[in-house]
Every structure is written in structure tokens, then in C-alpha cells.
Design a protein around this motif. Structure first.
Motif, PDB file in Angstrom:
ATOM      1  N   THR A 227      17.114  -2.492  53.967  1.00 10.06           N
ATOM      2  CA  THR A 227      16.459  -1.309  54.538  1.00 10.06           C
ATOM      3  C   THR A 227      17.421  -0.334  55.190  1.00 10.06           C
ATOM      4  O   THR A 227      17.067   0.830  55.407  1.00 10.06           O
ATOM      5  CB  THR A 227      15.411  -1.739  55.585  1.00 10.06           C
ATOM      6  N   HIS A 228      18.634  -0.792  55.504  1.00  9.97           N
ATOM      7  CA  HIS A 228      19.607   0.054  56.187  1.00  9.97           C
ATOM      8  C   HIS A 228      20.779   0.482  55.306  1.00  9.97           C
ATOM      9  O   HIS A 228      21.489   1.416  55.663  1.00  9.97           O
ATOM     10  CB  HIS A 228      20.182  -0.658  57.422  1.00  9.97           C
ATOM     11  N   SER A 229      20.980  -0.218  54.180  1.00 14.93           N
ATOM     12  CA  SER A 229      22.167   0.054  53.366  1.00 14.93           C
ATOM     13  C   SER A 229      21.851   0.194  51.878  1.00 14.93           C
ATOM     14  O   SER A 229      22.222   1.195  51.265  1.00 14.93           O
ATOM     15  CB  SER A 229      23.217  -1.056  53.570  1.00 14.93           C
TER      16      SER A 229
ATOM     17  N   TYR B 213      18.962   0.673  50.319  1.00 18.06           N
ATOM     18  CA  TYR B 213      18.194   1.922  50.361  1.00 18.06           C
ATOM     19  C   TYR B 213      17.893   2.190  51.818  1.00 18.06           C
ATOM     20  O   TYR B 213      17.177   1.419  52.461  1.00 18.06           O
ATOM     21  CB  TYR B 213      16.891   1.851  49.558  1.00 18.06           C
ATOM     22  N   GLU B 214      18.452   3.237  52.360  1.00 21.98           N
ATOM     23  CA  GLU B 214      18.286   3.556  53.777  1.00 21.98           C
ATOM     24  C   GLU B 214      16.926   4.220  53.976  1.00 21.98           C
ATOM     25  O   GLU B 214      16.745   5.404  53.675  1.00 21.98           O
ATOM     26  CB  GLU B 214      19.406   4.481  54.240  1.00 21.98           C
ATOM     27  N   VAL B 215      15.966   3.450  54.448  1.00 24.51           N
ATOM     28  CA  VAL B 215      14.608   3.960  54.615  1.00 24.51           C
ATOM     29  C   VAL B 215      14.594   5.095  55.631  1.00 24.51           C
ATOM     30  O   VAL B 215      15.158   4.977  56.724  1.00 24.51           O
ATOM     31  CB  VAL B 215      13.653   2.835  55.065  1.00 24.51           C
ATOM     32  N   LYS B 216      13.916   6.173  55.248  1.00 26.83           N
ATOM     33  CA  LYS B 216      13.822   7.352  56.115  1.00 26.83           C
ATOM     34  C   LYS B 216      12.381   7.540  56.561  1.00 26.83           C
ATOM     35  O   LYS B 216      11.444   7.075  55.892  1.00 26.83           O
ATOM     36  CB  LYS B 216      14.302   8.596  55.356  1.00 26.83           C
ATOM     37  N   PRO B 217      12.153   8.207  57.698  1.00 26.86           N
ATOM     38  CA  PRO B 217      10.784   8.449  58.150  1.00 26.86           C
ATOM     39  C   PRO B 217       9.954   9.106  57.052  1.00 26.86           C
ATOM     40  O   PRO B 217      10.392  10.066  56.417  1.00 26.86           O
ATOM     41  CB  PRO B 217      10.970   9.388  59.348  1.00 26.86           C
TER      42      PRO B 217
ATOM     43  N   ASP C  14       9.109   7.694  54.189  1.00 28.28           N
ATOM     44  CA  ASP C  14       9.263   6.994  52.908  1.00 28.28           C
ATOM     45  C   ASP C  14       8.185   5.926  52.764  1.00 28.28           C
ATOM     46  O   ASP C  14       7.851   5.231  53.728  1.00 28.28           O
ATOM     47  CB  ASP C  14      10.632   6.305  52.825  1.00 28.28           C
TER      48      ASP C  14
ATOM     49  N   ARG D  60      11.795   1.867  61.018  1.00 25.20           N
ATOM     50  CA  ARG D  60      12.532   3.050  60.565  1.00 25.20           C
ATOM     51  C   ARG D  60      11.609   4.226  60.241  1.00 25.20           C
ATOM     52  O   ARG D  60      12.069   5.258  59.739  1.00 25.20           O
ATOM     53  CB  ARG D  60      13.390   2.701  59.347  1.00 25.20           C
ATOM     54  N   GLY D  61      10.309   4.088  60.504  1.00 26.33           N
ATOM     55  CA  GLY D  61       9.380   5.187  60.300  1.00 26.33           C
ATOM     56  C   GLY D  61       8.804   5.287  58.910  1.00 26.33           C
ATOM     57  O   GLY D  61       8.200   6.310  58.545  1.00 26.33           O
ATOM     58  N   GLY D  62       8.949   4.240  58.109  1.00 30.33           N
ATOM     59  CA  GLY D  62       8.421   4.243  56.752  1.00 30.33           C
ATOM     60  C   GLY D  62       7.008   3.695  56.670  1.00 30.33           C
ATOM     61  O   GLY D  62       6.450   3.199  57.644  1.00 30.33           O
TER      62      GLY D  62
END
Length: 318
Positions: free
Chosen positions: A129-131, A133-137, A139, A161-163
Motif C-alpha cells: 500500500t505504500h510502495s 502501489y502508493e494508495v492515495k486519498p 483511490d 491512507r484515505g482509500g
């Protein structure tokens, strides 16, 4: 000490409780008296011979407990420290050895058995989730087996992460677990790709640890330039894939990541572990232990895991 010894590859019955000599630390190594060891599909694959592992051997690589001895050259870890590692040598025993630079400190706010339950899957969920695919708000991610140990952690980290999360499960009980972890929508496996596309038009990322039975639907669930992170194969290995399918699906990305490449340095390992244990200590991340088994019942733990009768993480307790 007592340990599970695998003398040959095969079914769960090859896992036998045996008395073996206590391990001794070599240079740069530590010995850990284990509070608990994690049971993982990797252990199953090694027992079956799918992943190469010489026999006889004590299985298992994940656990946590107190350091009882350190080898020459070890300066950052001391006897008495409470640590965890996903790179133990022989975790299915009362004692196990690990490279000192591959153990992480367990803070006071995290119980050792929870550290054992979360480390391998937690580090994996972190890098996904951080590398990867870096989840963005905003998503939306599709998470397969959302009520399993990995699925529950992935769901919570995506939400942190706001997804948004669409999860797949097989039963009503598992649906409740996935929703309690924060899943916004929960689907059954039959026809999941059509449901995902009708609700979203395609998602930017799919986290798939199931493999063979979900792979085609996972690709079909992606939007153009979406990414499929195939991090496991609980239902079996995926057959060879024609790269042209990625073109036809909309210039898709396919990766088969593994943890070792995402904790390549000690700094990266500590970053991920510190985040993980910090969220647990603060109550932002909960760990669901689906079963605790005595060491002698390692075979039954494998049977339950393979039959997908479990939710959350399974532990062996010496």
C-alpha cells in the motif's frame, strides 16, 4: 528443546513434534525464546515442496519473543530484548535463530504474540500500500480474501491512507469481518469483476493473494493503466500469461512482489515495522488472531489454513 521437524515433503502429517538440540547463535546472530510463531502459506508451500527447502528442517520464519543469546559482533541487540522477525531459522520451536540485523524491537505497547501475528503480513501490507502501489486519498482498491489475515490488514492500511476498499469473501461471517475492518463494499467471488466494473468503471489497483482462481477477474477489474499486485497464490499458481493481455486490457501493469525486496535495507525494515507497531499501539490498526494452536498441532493448523476454514492469523504457541 521441542520443535516441529519436517523430515520429508508432503501433507500436514509430515510435521512431527521432536526433541532437538537448542540452537546456538553464530556471528551476527541472536537466539530468541519464542512467545509465538506465525503460520503462513509460505510454510505450507515449503512443506509441500513447492518452494525449495532441504529436509530435515524445522519450518517457520516468523515469530516474536525474548532474546536469550547473542553471537559475536552483535551490538544493537541485547539479551532480554523483546524482538520480532520474519526471517527466523526454525520458528516452529521453543527457540529460533535470526540474523541480528533482521530483527525489530517490539515496543511496550505491543504484546509479543501480536507482534508474531502481524509482522510478516503487516510488513507485506505496508509495502503493497505504500510502495508497490502508493494508495492515495480517494483511490478504490480491490482486496481479495478480505477477511483473511492479509486482507484485514490491507483493508485497514488502505483506509488509513484515505482509500476505499472493495473486498471479496466467501461467507456471511467473513463479510462481517471485512466490513468491521473498514471495507466499503463486499462481494462474493462469483462475477466479482463485472460487479467491480459496474460500480467503479475499473479500479486503479487490485491486491490479489488468491492467484489462479481470481487472476483473470483481477485483470478485468482494472481501469486503463491499473496495476495488479499478485502477491500470493492460495488457490494455486497462475498459468503463463501472454503480455499482450496487458495491452488489450488498457496498458495494464502486473507485478509479482515479495517482501525481501521491500526490506532490502535495515532502514527500510525499521521504517515499515515502526509504522506497523505504532499503529497497533495507538489503536489505529487491529490484529485479528483467528486461532492459537499448541506446537504439537502444527499439522492441524496447516490443514485449517489450506482448507480456508480460518479468518485472520494463525499462531503456534510453544
Amino acid at each position: 528443546m521441542r520443535a516441529i521437524v519436517m523430515t520429508e515433503h508432503g501433507g500436514p502429517d509430515v510435521l512431527r513434534l521432536t526433541e532437538v538440540p537448542d540452537p546456538q547463535p553464530g556471528p551476527g546472530e541472536v537466539v530468541i525464546e519464542l512467545a509465538a510463531a506465525g503460520v503462513n502459506f509460505k510454510d505450507v508451500y515449503e512443506r509441500q515442496g513447492v518452494y525449495p527447502k532441504e529436509t530435515p528442517a524445522v519450518p517457520g520464519a516468523e515469530g516474536a519473543g525474548r532474546v536469550t543469546a547473542v553471537g559475536d559482533g552483535v551490538t544493537d541487540v541485547r539479551v532480554g530484548d523483546v524482538v520480532a522477525s520474519a526471517e527466523l531459522r526454525g520458528a516452529y520451536g521453543e527457540l529460533a535463530v535470526a540474523p541480528a540485523d533482521r530483527v525489530v524491537p517490539v515496543p511496550d505497547g505491543v504484546a509479543p504474540d501480536l507482534a508474531a501475528a502481524v509482522l510478516l503480513q503487516g510488513l507485506t501490507a505496508h509495502y503493497l500500500t505504500h510502495s508497490t502501489y502508493e494508495v492515495k486519498p480517494g483511490d478504490t482498491a480491490l482486496v481479495h480474501a478480505a477477511a483473511g489475515g492479509m486482507g484485514l490488514l490491507l483493508t485497514q492500511m488502505i483506509k488509513l491512507r484515505g482509500g476505499r476498499v472493495i473486498g471479496t469473501v466467501s461467507t456471511d461471517e467473513k463479510e462481517k469481518l471485512a466490513r468491521d475492518a473498514g471495507a466499503d463494499e463486499v462481494l462474493r467471488y462469483d462475477g466479482f469483476a463485472e460487479e467491480v466494473r459496474s460500480r467503479t468503471g475499473g479500479v486503479p489497483v487490485v491486491y490479489d493473494g488468491v492467484g489462479k482462481t481470481t487472476f483473470d477477474g483481477s485483470l478485468a477489474s482494472l481501469r486503463p493503466r491499473g496495476l495488479l499486485a499478485l502477491y500470493g497464490a492460495a488457490s494455486g499458481p497462475v498459468p503463463p500469461v501472454d503480455p499482450q493481455r496487458l495491452n488489450a486490457g488498457g496498458s495494464l501493469f502486473l507485478t509479482r512482489p515479495t517482501l525481501v525486496h521491500y526490506v532490502a535495507t535495515r532502514e527500510e525494515l525499521l521504517w515499515r515495522a515502526d509504522d506497523l507497531f505504532g499503529w497497533i499501539a495507538s489503536g489505529e490498526l487491529s490484529v485479528h488472531v483467528g486461532g492459537r494452536y499448541p506446537l504439537a498441532d502444527a499439522g492441524r493448523a496447516h490443514e485449517d489454513l489450506e482448507a480456508r476454514r480460518t479468518t485472520g492469523k494463525l499462531l503456534l504457541v510453544p
